[in-house]
Design a protein around this motif. Structure first.
Motif, PDB file in Angstrom:
ATOM      1  N   MET A 337      22.724  -2.957 -31.996  1.00 30.64           N
ATOM      2  CA  MET A 337      22.767  -1.499 -32.109  1.00 30.64           C
ATOM      3  C   MET A 337      21.678  -1.050 -33.089  1.00 30.64           C
ATOM      4  SD  MET A 337      26.787  -0.645 -32.544  1.00 30.64           S
ATOM      5  CE  MET A 337      28.023  -1.383 -31.485  1.00 30.64           C
ATOM      6  N   CYS A 338      21.146   0.142 -32.866  1.00 35.24           N
ATOM      7  CA  CYS A 338      20.081   0.659 -33.719  1.00 35.24           C
ATOM      8  C   CYS A 338      20.574   0.881 -35.153  1.00 35.24           C
ATOM      9  CB  CYS A 338      19.611   2.007 -33.197  1.00 35.24           C
ATOM     10  SG  CYS A 338      19.082   1.974 -31.497  1.00 35.24           S
ATOM     11  N   PRO A 339      19.648   0.919 -36.109  1.00 32.61           N
ATOM     12  CA  PRO A 339      20.025   1.301 -37.468  1.00 32.61           C
ATOM     13  C   PRO A 339      20.573   2.729 -37.448  1.00 32.61           C
ATOM     14  CG  PRO A 339      17.620   1.104 -37.244  1.00 32.61           C
ATOM     15  CD  PRO A 339      18.214   0.603 -35.975  1.00 32.61           C
ATOM     16  N   GLY A 340      21.737   2.922 -38.033  1.00 34.18           N
ATOM     17  CA  GLY A 340      22.313   4.263 -38.074  1.00 34.18           C
ATOM     18  C   GLY A 340      23.068   4.640 -36.818  1.00 34.18           C
ATOM     19  N   CYS A 341      23.253   3.706 -35.899  1.00 41.01           N
ATOM     20  CA  CYS A 341      24.006   4.002 -34.675  1.00 41.01           C
ATOM     21  C   CYS A 341      25.417   4.471 -35.036  1.00 41.01           C
ATOM     22  CB  CYS A 341      24.096   2.762 -33.789  1.00 41.01           C
ATOM     23  SG  CYS A 341      25.160   3.050 -32.350  1.00 41.01           S
ATOM     24  N   PRO A 342      25.857   5.598 -34.476  1.00 45.59           N
ATOM     25  CA  PRO A 342      27.171   6.128 -34.831  1.00 45.59           C
ATOM     26  C   PRO A 342      28.329   5.250 -34.347  1.00 45.59           C
ATOM     27  CG  PRO A 342      26.215   7.386 -33.031  1.00 45.59           C
ATOM     28  CD  PRO A 342      25.149   6.455 -33.514  1.00 45.59           C
ATOM     29  N   HIS A 343      28.070   4.288 -33.468  1.00 43.39           N
ATOM     30  CA  HIS A 343      29.150   3.422 -32.978  1.00 43.39           C
ATOM     31  C   HIS A 343      29.552   2.363 -34.007  1.00 43.39           C
ATOM     32  CE1 HIS A 343      28.400   5.280 -29.221  1.00 43.39           C
ATOM     33  NE2 HIS A 343      27.557   4.420 -28.710  1.00 43.39           N
ATOM     34  N   ARG A 344      28.626   2.017 -34.902  1.00 43.94           N
ATOM     35  CA  ARG A 344      28.811   0.841 -35.741  1.00 43.94           C
ATOM     36  C   ARG A 344      30.059   0.922 -36.623  1.00 43.94           C
ATOM     37  NH1 ARG A 344      23.800   0.126 -36.986  1.00 43.94           N
ATOM     38  NH2 ARG A 344      23.382  -1.805 -35.870  1.00 43.94           N
ATOM     39  N   GLY A 345      30.223   2.065 -37.307  1.00 38.18           N
ATOM     40  CA  GLY A 345      31.337   2.222 -38.235  1.00 38.18           C
ATOM     41  C   GLY A 345      32.686   2.125 -37.541  1.00 38.18           C
ATOM     42  N   VAL A 346      32.755   2.653 -36.314  1.00 37.22           N
ATOM     43  CA  VAL A 346      34.021   2.644 -35.568  1.00 37.22           C
ATOM     44  C   VAL A 346      34.467   1.196 -35.326  1.00 37.22           C
ATOM     45  CG1 VAL A 346      35.140   3.291 -33.402  1.00 37.22           C
ATOM     46  CG2 VAL A 346      33.483   4.846 -34.458  1.00 37.22           C
ATOM     47  N   PHE A 347      33.529   0.356 -34.909  1.00 35.60           N
ATOM     48  CA  PHE A 347      33.899  -1.034 -34.632  1.00 35.60           C
ATOM     49  C   PHE A 347      34.197  -1.807 -35.906  1.00 35.60           C
ATOM     50  CE2 PHE A 347      32.005   0.269 -30.667  1.00 35.60           C
ATOM     51  CZ  PHE A 347      32.930  -0.240 -29.771  1.00 35.60           C
ATOM     52  N   PHE A 348      33.494  -1.456 -36.982  1.00 33.35           N
ATOM     53  CA  PHE A 348      33.778  -2.095 -38.260  1.00 33.35           C
ATOM     54  C   PHE A 348      35.239  -1.843 -38.652  1.00 33.35           C
ATOM     55  CE2 PHE A 348      33.974  -1.889 -42.918  1.00 33.35           C
ATOM     56  CZ  PHE A 348      33.581  -3.184 -43.211  1.00 33.35           C
ATOM     57  N   VAL A 349      35.661  -0.589 -38.490  1.00 34.98           N
ATOM     58  CA  VAL A 349      37.038  -0.228 -38.856  1.00 34.98           C
ATOM     59  C   VAL A 349      38.045  -0.855 -37.878  1.00 34.98           C
ATOM     60  CG1 VAL A 349      38.641   1.703 -39.090  1.00 34.98           C
ATOM     61  CG2 VAL A 349      36.330   1.890 -40.022  1.00 34.98           C
ATOM     62  N   LEU A 350      37.729  -0.833 -36.578  1.00 34.56           N
ATOM     63  CA  LEU A 350      38.651  -1.427 -35.592  1.00 34.56           C
ATOM     64  C   LEU A 350      38.872  -2.909 -35.901  1.00 34.56           C
ATOM     65  CD1 LEU A 350      37.318   0.266 -32.345  1.00 34.56           C
ATOM     66  CD2 LEU A 350      39.652   0.483 -33.267  1.00 34.56           C
ATOM     67  N   ASN A 351      37.814  -3.566 -36.339  1.00 30.26           N
ATOM     68  CA  ASN A 351      37.918  -4.978 -36.709  1.00 30.26           C
ATOM     69  C   ASN A 351      38.866  -5.125 -37.908  1.00 30.26           C
ATOM     70  OD1 ASN A 351      37.422  -7.415 -38.149  1.00 30.26           O
ATOM     71  ND2 ASN A 351      35.537  -7.731 -37.006  1.00 30.26           N
ATOM     72  N   GLN A 352      38.672  -4.277 -38.919  1.00 31.88           N
ATOM     73  CA  GLN A 352      39.522  -4.340 -40.113  1.00 31.88           C
ATOM     74  C   GLN A 352      40.983  -4.090 -39.778  1.00 31.88           C
ATOM     75  OE1 GLN A 352      37.860  -1.471 -42.877  1.00 31.88           O
ATOM     76  NE2 GLN A 352      37.216  -3.196 -44.165  1.00 31.88           N
ATOM     77  N   LEU A 353      41.213  -3.180 -38.806  1.00 31.92           N
ATOM     78  CA  LEU A 353      42.595  -2.817 -38.467  1.00 31.92           C
ATOM     79  C   LEU A 353      43.202  -3.802 -37.466  1.00 31.92           C
ATOM     80  CD1 LEU A 353      42.224   1.080 -38.090  1.00 31.92           C
ATOM     81  CD2 LEU A 353      43.182  -0.194 -40.019  1.00 31.92           C
ATOM     82  N   LYS A 354      42.446  -4.843 -37.119  1.00 31.55           N
ATOM     83  CA  LYS A 354      42.908  -5.865 -36.176  1.00 31.55           C
ATOM     84  C   LYS A 354      43.375  -5.255 -34.854  1.00 31.55           C
ATOM     85  CE  LYS A 354      43.978  -9.487 -39.433  1.00 31.55           C
ATOM     86  NZ  LYS A 354      43.113  -8.872 -40.472  1.00 31.55           N
ATOM     87  N   ALA A 355      42.652  -4.233 -34.406  1.00 29.95           N
ATOM     88  CA  ALA A 355      43.011  -3.586 -33.150  1.00 29.95           C
ATOM     89  C   ALA A 355      42.741  -4.521 -31.981  1.00 29.95           C
ATOM     90  CB  ALA A 355      42.200  -2.305 -32.995  1.00 29.95           C
ATOM     91  N   TYR A 356      43.514  -4.352 -30.898  1.00 30.12           N
ATOM     92  CA  TYR A 356      43.202  -5.011 -29.630  1.00 30.12           C
ATOM     93  C   TYR A 356      42.464  -3.959 -28.811  1.00 30.12           C
ATOM     94  CZ  TYR A 356      43.609  -7.524 -25.240  1.00 30.12           C
ATOM     95  OH  TYR A 356      43.311  -8.181 -24.072  1.00 30.12           O
ATOM     96  N   VAL A 357      41.144  -4.150 -28.646  1.00 30.89           N
ATOM     97  CA  VAL A 357      40.318  -3.089 -28.081  1.00 30.89           C
ATOM     98  C   VAL A 357      39.990  -3.356 -26.615  1.00 30.89           C
ATOM     99  CG1 VAL A 357      38.119  -1.864 -28.271  1.00 30.89           C
ATOM    100  CG2 VAL A 357      39.321  -2.601 -30.344  1.00 30.89           C
ATOM    101  N   THR A 358      40.534  -2.504 -25.727  1.00 33.80           N
ATOM    102  CA  THR A 358      40.069  -2.569 -24.346  1.00 33.80           C
ATOM    103  C   THR A 358      38.770  -1.772 -24.334  1.00 33.80           C
ATOM    104  OG1 THR A 358      41.385  -0.633 -23.719  1.00 33.80           O
ATOM    105  CG2 THR A 358      42.371  -2.786 -23.358  1.00 33.80           C
TER     106      THR A 358
END
Ligand SMILES: Cc1ncc(C[n+]2csc(CCOP(=O)(O)OP(=O)(O)O)c2C)c(N)n1
Ligand code: SF4
Ligand code: SF4
Lengths: 586, 192
Positions: A337-358
């Protein structure tokens, strides 16, 4: 005049020369550039549809209205457009209709490598397959003519190597003697209820039989006799590889791969000693030749998987391999993902929350890769939503809380909305995150109803996601700034815990959106070397602007460094540093 | 020119401008009266993956892909990517490489280090290869971003195409305001 054109550019040119009036498509690699080039011809009305089914339906309407229409998509797009396609085969056309399917053997940028020649046979429509850019242009013109002559949609199949290779093309003029479109009623032909459809089906069978007979004398099916010891039936880019690797072999080059010209194949088979079929993926031609009672070698020596190359053909025919130097062992270079991509933070948090992501398909699919590692499924566009509903149906109440569907704005419009309708209607306790970055980023930043602009760059209405979700019956709708990790974590946690359907919409644009006022670069960040403890927390988001610099002398662990030419100032790394070592560069 | 085909590979990292360089190269071949084909995979280029572009010219070109192990010239914009693509070259092929190093994600994150001594590895397999300070020379020409054009110049010397076709292609493909710098950068590369 000669120009160097890609296959896609040449198809656009061919449509222009054929007098095409309407081009409608859904983007998808390797087909996307066709419509990005039809817009250069003002005579063609070019537009992106929200998905391939709608794109084909627009083209069908244009054809029934009397104009020539082009519809383009990647191979998996035809799955989405299959419903109208199969019945369009029965109605036939008014103005010529050409459907381009761009296949992707080797899956350079796709989730499967289905062989769409099977669709031509399944839907009973003719299919042309060009072997270079010159043929892309010529076959597109011819496809429009055949479409009207035989009253059928015509499919034009490319593969990645045809779509994205460039070669010389002689340009021609646009035809001008086509009839003016006007409304004509013809219910018996165009209203496919059982009574009418029953009358149309035999016509379809006659049409295909006629095409097969006529195919034996069509110039695009070309018998080239050289040495008679080896005869090869082939088409598309494989023809070029065969000519390269086996220059003395005789070839039957098929420009029309469905229906097959049986008489010509018999004639060729009788002239050569050993008959081969060289084709990528399925034994599509091979099996039909065999069914004609002709002995032939094909998939015994070629793989069913992946694309062919000159080297792979050389190996299959037992020719000596080139003496190349051995492959070096080197670190890989996957896309990121590009530097500053707005998607990055969402996945970082989903990982921390141990989400099961479809998950779903788009730039954000890269969220499955380390260090973000927060996507658990990816099947096809739109699948994330229905799948989340399905998962919640079988797991425990506690595990249901972990189920989150993540989808991009373009993918949500494509085929995600129906999934949400189901999630709400059946009250699945899942959370849906719509990543609204205002663009179809993955395929090269096409405008879409979330960007508020059309393919022709005209302003249009912008979809209101919260209002749409509300109308569908979602009761919990939150809009967040995905670059604010604290807010993202809090809202995600709350909605995941809620035993009801809820939607979270992220509201930050893709950093590559060029249109003014959409993406704004922030101030560049830097790491204060004295304060950095070398804890590596900031490396856990995988931003390409942040580099680990190991200490040379052993004393300290090393420090992080931010490349000021690459950083877009999104602020996410600053929020990860417990020691306040990251801040705006002074 | 006989039936012989010249096979050129341009390799590097997405975002480095490889596609434009290969466009200029193939335009030049066309202007010089050759048949030409070029092939590459789009898509990955946008987000920093490896990029390989194939350009082939001659009297009549069939395959758009350079057959494995038959490359005549490897034109590398980044050192590690140059190394990665060496197996595409024929023995005794020509390597022209930019000395630029771009760290891949695993190196950025400190899990691996950027491999040392790549120059020596290339030299061992392709003795006498040309290592170019693309950025340095381009800065001298007036803009470090013209590094690709310096390399193009260096490659041009090793191909049998007259200078005027290269300049004609540059004039056609490079935006007006950047043309002078690029011509200069090209000539500096051509002198190498
Ligand atoms: C049926 C189908 N059509 C097209 C594609 C190609 N494709 C992959 S992702 C994508 C859209 C991505 O846009 P979005 O969901 O907004 O995510 P972004 O890339 O912007 O993050 C498209 C068109 C596909 N994979 N499948
Ligand atoms: S192109 Fe846009 S959406 Fe895709 S990775 Fe880059 S910033 Fe993210
Ligand atoms: S602020 Fe940090 S995370 Fe954002 S682009 Fe710059 S270095 Fe990357």
């Amino acid at each position: 005049m000669k120009e160097i054109l890609s296959g896609n550019e040449a198809i656009a040119r061919g449509a222009f020369e054929a007098g095409c009036r309407v081009a409608c498509a859904y983007p998808g690699t390797p087909s996307t550039e066709i419509l990005e080039n039809t817009i250069t011809y003002k005579e063609i009305d070019s537009s992106w549809a929200p998905n391939e089914k709608v794109a084909l339906e627009v083209a069908i309407g244009a054809s029934f209205g009397g104009g020539r229409a082009l519809c383009t998509m990647k191979h998996v797009g035809v799955n989405v457009a299959a419903d109208p396609l199969f019945t369009l085969s029965y109605t036939g056309v008014n103005g010529g209709l050409v459907l381009v399917t761009a296949d992707d053997p080797e899956m350079h940028s796709s989730q499967n490598e289905q062989d769409n020649r099977n669709y031509a046979r399944f839907a009973k429509v003719p299919m042309l397959e060009p072997a270079d850019s010159r043929e892309c242009k010529e076959f597109t013109r011819l496809a429009f003519e055949l479409s009207e002559q035989y009253d059928t949609p015509v499919m034009l199949r490319t593969t990645t190597r045809i779509s994205h290779s460039k070669s010389l093309v002689e340009l021609g003029e646009r035809v001008t003697d086509l009839p003016e479109p006007k409304l004509v009623k013809n219910a018996a032909k165009l209203v496919m209820l059982p009574g009418n459809a029953r009358l149309r089906h035999p016509l379809v069978e006659e049409r295909m039989a006629q095409l097969s007979r006529d195919g034996s004398t069509m110039a695009i099916n070309r018998l080239e006799m050289r040495d008679k010891a080896v005869g090869i039936i082939t088409s598309g880019v494989c023809y070029q590889y065969v000519r390269e690797v086996l220059p003395t072999a005789s070839t039957l080059k098929l420009g029309m791969v469905h229906p097959l010209p049986h008489d010509l194949i018999r004639e060729f088979a009788a002239k050569v000693e050993t008959l081969y079929v060289v084709e990528e993926l399925d034994p599509f031609i091979e099996e039909q030749v065999r069914a004609m009672g002709i002995g032939v070698t094909g998939k015994e020596i070629f793989s069913l998987c992946g694309e062919l190359t000159p080297g792979r053909i050389r190996t299959a025919f037992g020719l000596p391999e080139a003496a190349a130097s051995p492959a070096e062992k080197l670190p890989g270079r996957p896309p990121n993902m590009c530097p500053g991509c707005p998607h990055r933070g969402v996945f970082f948090v989903l990982n921390q929350l141990k989400a099961y992501v479809t998950g779903d398909i788009g730039c954000y699919t890269l969220g499955f890769m380390p260090p973000l590692s927060a996507m658990d499924t990816c099947i096809c566009m739109g699948a994330s939503v229905g799948m989340a509903t399905g998962v919640t149906k079988v797991v425990s109440k506690e595990e249901q809380k972990r189920v989150v569907a993540v989808i991009g704005d373009a993918t949500f419009r494509h085929t995600g909305i129906n999934g949400l309708l189901d999630m709400v209607h059946n009250q699945a306790p899942a959370t849906l995150v719509i990543l609204d970055n205002r663009i179809t980023a993955m395929t090269g930043r096409q405008d879409n109803p979330a960007s508020g602009f059309t393919l022709m760059d005209e302003p249009t209405s912008r979809i209101d996601f919260p209002l749409l979700c509300k109308a569908l019956g979602v009761r919990h709708i939150r809009v967040i700034n995905p670059l604010d990790l604290e807010q993202t974590r809090r809202v995600l946690q709350e909605e995941m815990n809620r035993p009801e359907p809820s939607v979270i919409i992220t509201d930050k644009p893709c950093v590559l959106v060029k249109r003014e006022g959409v993406f704004q670069k922030g101030p560049v960040y830097s790491v204060e070397v004295e304060t950095c403890t070398g804890c590596r927390a900031c490396l856990r988001i995988g931003c390409p602007a942040i580099e680990w610099r190991p200490a040379g002398d052993g004393g300290r662990k090393g420090t992080a460094w931010i490349d000021p030419l690459v950083c877009t100032g999104c602020d996410v790394c600053r929020q990860l540093c417990k020691f306040d070592a990251i801040g705006r560069a002074k | 020119m006989s039936g012989r085909i010249t096979n050129i590979l341009l390799v590097g990292v997405g975002g480095q401008g490889i596609l434009l360089a290969s466009e200029i190269l193939s335009e030049t071949c066309m202007l010089a009266g050759f048949d030409v084909k070029k092939s590459e995979i789009h898509g990955k280029s946008q987000r920093g993956g490896s990029v390989v572009s194939h350009v082939r010219y001659g009297r009549q070109v069939f395959s758009p892909l350079v057959p494995e192990g038959e490359g005549d010239i490897l034109f590398g914009f980044e050192l590690m990517e140059t190394c990665r693509s060496l197996p595409l070259l024929k023995p005794g092929g020509t390597v022209v490489a930019n000395d630029l190093k771009i760290a891949p994600p695993s190196v950025l994150m400190g899990q691996e280090s950027y491999p040392e001594g790549l120059e020596d590895r290339i030299e061992a397999l392709f003795p006498g290869f040309l290592l170019v300070d693309g950025q340095g020379l381009a800065s001298e020409a007036g803009n470090p971003r013209a590094a690709n054009t310096v390399l193009l110049g260096a490659v041009s010397r090793r191909l049998d195409i007259a200078e005027r076709y290269w300049l004609e292609a540059l004039e056609k493909m490079v935006p007006k305001k950047a043309l002078e710098v690029n011509k200069q950068a090209f000539m500096m590369g051509r002198a190498l």
